[in-house]
Design a protein around this motif. Sequence first.
Motif, PDB file in Angstrom:
ATOM      1  N   ALA A  45      43.459  35.313  46.752  1.00 31.43           N
ATOM      2  CA  ALA A  45      42.127  35.662  46.244  1.00 31.43           C
ATOM      3  C   ALA A  45      41.049  35.244  47.247  1.00 31.43           C
ATOM      4  CB  ALA A  45      41.885  35.010  44.882  1.00 31.43           C
ATOM      5  N   SER A  69      43.457  47.051  42.133  1.00 24.64           N
ATOM      6  CA  SER A  69      43.102  46.314  40.916  1.00 24.64           C
ATOM      7  C   SER A  69      42.795  44.842  41.213  1.00 24.64           C
ATOM      8  CB  SER A  69      44.199  46.435  39.862  1.00 24.64           C
ATOM      9  OG  SER A  69      45.420  45.918  40.346  1.00 24.64           O
ATOM     10  N   PHE A  70      43.573  44.243  42.113  1.00 21.99           N
ATOM     11  CA  PHE A  70      43.329  42.841  42.465  1.00 21.99           C
ATOM     12  C   PHE A  70      42.004  42.704  43.207  1.00 21.99           C
ATOM     13  CE2 PHE A  70      44.864  38.928  44.976  1.00 21.99           C
ATOM     14  CZ  PHE A  70      44.451  38.058  43.992  1.00 21.99           C
ATOM     15  N   LYS A 118      39.064  43.007  40.804  1.00 19.49           N
ATOM     16  CA  LYS A 118      38.876  41.768  40.041  1.00 19.49           C
ATOM     17  C   LYS A 118      38.148  40.714  40.890  1.00 19.49           C
ATOM     18  CE  LYS A 118      41.523  38.193  37.670  1.00 19.49           C
ATOM     19  NZ  LYS A 118      42.854  37.680  37.350  1.00 19.49           N
ATOM     20  N   GLN A 153      34.440  41.836  41.437  1.00 23.01           N
ATOM     21  CA  GLN A 153      33.675  41.669  40.204  1.00 23.01           C
ATOM     22  C   GLN A 153      33.337  40.198  39.977  1.00 23.01           C
ATOM     23  OE1 GLN A 153      36.331  43.615  37.477  1.00 23.01           O
ATOM     24  NE2 GLN A 153      35.658  45.655  38.096  1.00 23.01           N
ATOM     25  N   GLY A 154      34.278  39.317  40.294  1.00 26.16           N
ATOM     26  CA  GLY A 154      34.022  37.876  40.179  1.00 26.16           C
ATOM     27  C   GLY A 154      32.947  37.420  41.146  1.00 26.16           C
ATOM     28  N   LYS A 212      29.689  38.634  39.750  1.00 29.55           N
ATOM     29  CA  LYS A 212      29.303  37.821  38.591  1.00 29.55           C
ATOM     30  C   LYS A 212      28.726  36.477  39.032  1.00 29.55           C
ATOM     31  CE  LYS A 212      31.117  35.803  34.375  1.00 29.55           C
ATOM     32  NZ  LYS A 212      32.311  35.363  33.672  1.00 29.55           N
ATOM     33  N   LYS A 219      37.793  30.485  41.393  1.00 27.93           N
ATOM     34  CA  LYS A 219      37.273  30.203  40.049  1.00 27.93           C
ATOM     35  C   LYS A 219      37.323  28.719  39.695  1.00 27.93           C
ATOM     36  CE  LYS A 219      36.113  34.314  39.273  1.00 27.93           C
ATOM     37  NZ  LYS A 219      34.871  34.533  40.002  1.00 27.93           N
TER      38      LYS A 219
END
Length: 133
Positions: free
Chosen positions: A6, A38-39, A42, A45-46, A49, A83
């Motif tokens: 990530a 898709s990964f 994600k 988007q994080g 955000k 995260k």
Amino acid sequence: MLFTRASEYALLALIYICDKDKPQDVETMAFELDISRSFLAKILQGLAKDGLLHSYKGAKGGFTLVKKPEEYTLKEIVDSAEKKQVSVFECSQGVCPTQKGDKCYMLPVLKDLQEKMNEHLKSVSLADIIKKS
């Protein structure tokens, strides 16, 4: 502590976006960077955000940087991608998971190492990474 994919993909995507004048869509980035769509979606988007990217919807939508590459720190990018705050060891943030911190000789050393790593990650910008590549 190891950065996960990530973090790696977040950095690759931000570097990719740096070179572009218009919003970059996930489909194109995933293909160009050879990352699962898709990964990557994600992760992006994080980042959006957490305020590291602007996200635009629609046919001409995609992602752009919120600030200049020299204003991004490696620490904020990795913390957002993971995260959580990056830790050298589980206890290096100063909390012993076994509740034996008062008897642990390593805790002060690990806390010091964590502080040094945090300072280093804060001192490296996205622009620095681009310059070195």
